[in-house]
Design a protein around this motif. Structure first.
Motif, PDB file in Angstrom:
ATOM      1  N   ARG A   2       0.988  -1.552  -0.080  1.00  0.00           N
ATOM      2  CA  ARG A   2       0.029   0.401   0.087  1.00  0.00           C
ATOM      3  C   ARG A   2       1.034   1.537   0.619  1.00  0.00           C
ATOM      4  O   ARG A   2       0.359   2.511  -1.098  1.00  0.00           O
ATOM      5  CB  ARG A   2      -1.128  -0.323   1.118  1.00  0.00           C
ATOM      6  N   GLU A   3       1.209   1.339   0.522  1.00  0.00           N
ATOM      7  CA  GLU A   3       2.960   2.529   0.826  1.00  0.00           C
ATOM      8  C   GLU A   3       3.787   2.812  -0.533  1.00  0.00           C
ATOM      9  O   GLU A   3       3.574   3.846  -1.002  1.00  0.00           O
ATOM     10  CB  GLU A   3       4.261   2.409   1.903  1.00  0.00           C
ATOM     11  N   ASN A   4       3.547   1.017  -1.462  1.00  0.00           N
ATOM     12  CA  ASN A   4       4.401   1.532  -2.844  1.00  0.00           C
ATOM     13  C   ASN A   4       3.326   2.351  -3.795  1.00  0.00           C
ATOM     14  O   ASN A   4       3.498   2.910  -4.110  1.00  0.00           O
ATOM     15  CB  ASN A   4       5.010   0.289  -3.219  1.00  0.00           C
ATOM     16  N   ASP A   5       1.499   1.288  -3.795  1.00  0.00           N
ATOM     17  CA  ASP A   5       1.035   2.666  -3.940  1.00  0.00           C
ATOM     18  C   ASP A   5       1.157   3.573  -4.378  1.00  0.00           C
ATOM     19  O   ASP A   5       0.977   5.115  -5.211  1.00  0.00           O
ATOM     20  CB  ASP A   5      -0.359   1.478  -4.202  1.00  0.00           C
ATOM     21  N   THR A   6       0.886   4.013  -2.979  1.00  0.00           N
ATOM     22  CA  THR A   6       0.810   5.568  -2.386  1.00  0.00           C
ATOM     23  C   THR A   6       2.007   6.090  -3.241  1.00  0.00           C
ATOM     24  O   THR A   6       2.271   7.153  -3.360  1.00  0.00           O
ATOM     25  CB  THR A   6       1.238   6.033  -0.764  1.00  0.00           C
ATOM     26  N   MET A   7       3.466   5.833  -2.856  1.00  0.00           N
ATOM     27  CA  MET A   7       4.544   6.726  -3.188  1.00  0.00           C
ATOM     28  C   MET A   7       4.294   6.961  -4.633  1.00  0.00           C
ATOM     29  O   MET A   7       4.240   7.918  -4.869  1.00  0.00           O
ATOM     30  CB  MET A   7       5.983   5.903  -2.711  1.00  0.00           C
ATOM     31  N   ARG A  10       2.219   9.708  -5.909  1.00  0.00           N
ATOM     32  CA  ARG A  10       2.878  10.646  -5.378  1.00  0.00           C
ATOM     33  C   ARG A  10       3.562  10.882  -6.609  1.00  0.00           C
ATOM     34  O   ARG A  10       3.618  12.118  -7.294  1.00  0.00           O
ATOM     35  CB  ARG A  10       3.396  10.625  -3.946  1.00  0.00           C
TER      36      ARG A  10
END
Length: 170
Positions: A2-7, A10
């Motif tokens: 999920r963090e990778n998707d957010t990054m 962005r």
């Protein structure tokens, strides 16, 4: 994940903001970025970004645009119905225009593509010319062509040496 998707989202946002601010590199990057998750560009959107980058003078985008017109134009030239037609000529004229712009902006691949194009049997006679092809081939080599393109350039050099009596031998 999920963090990778957010990054990634962005990062795409930054690239889109740069492209919206007329950054030609960002436009070309947007045209090439693979689809990911919820982010997906349609082919027409990718072409639009590439074409905008080309109009702003990005040499690689100009090369890609020229190659697209060239591919279509040569397909038309090979067709029984469209070969020699004004539509075919329009496509080839646009291909040459974009490839020349790219070569003028220092793209050695564009110079190589033009050199090869000028010797193609389906090209209109007023485009053909071994001398112009030779000059463009020399330009491509002098601006630093490498890899498979360098090998392709060497083949074309040999062809020119075999075909032309006024080709310098030094």
């Amino acid at each position: 994940a999920r963090e990778n998707d957010t990054m990634a989202a962005r990062g795409r946002g930054w690239i889109q903001a740069a492209a919206g601010g007329d950054d030609a590199d960002a436009m070309l990057l947007l045209s090439k970025l693979p689809s990911c998750g919820s982010w997906d560009l349609e082919p027409w959107q990718r072409r639009r970004w590439r074409n905008r980058a080309a109009r702003l003078g990005h040499p690689e985008a100009q090369l890609l645009r020229g190659e697209e017109w060239l591919e279509e134009g040569l397909e038309l030239a090979a067709s029984v119905y469209y070969g020699g037609s004004s539509l075919c000529r329009v496509y080839l004229d646009r291909a040459v225009r974009w490839l020349r712009r790219s070569a003028k902006n220092g793209n050695s691949m564009a110079a190589l593509r033009l050199a090869i194009f000028l010797c193609h049997p389906r090209v209109p006679v007023d485009f053909q010319g071994a001398a112009r092809s030779w000059d463009l081939l020399q330009q491509a080599i002098s601006t630093g062509i490498s890899g498979l393109a360098a090998e392709e350039a060497e083949v074309w050099l040999r062809i020119h040496y075999q075909q032309g009596t006024n080709v310098p031998r030094s």
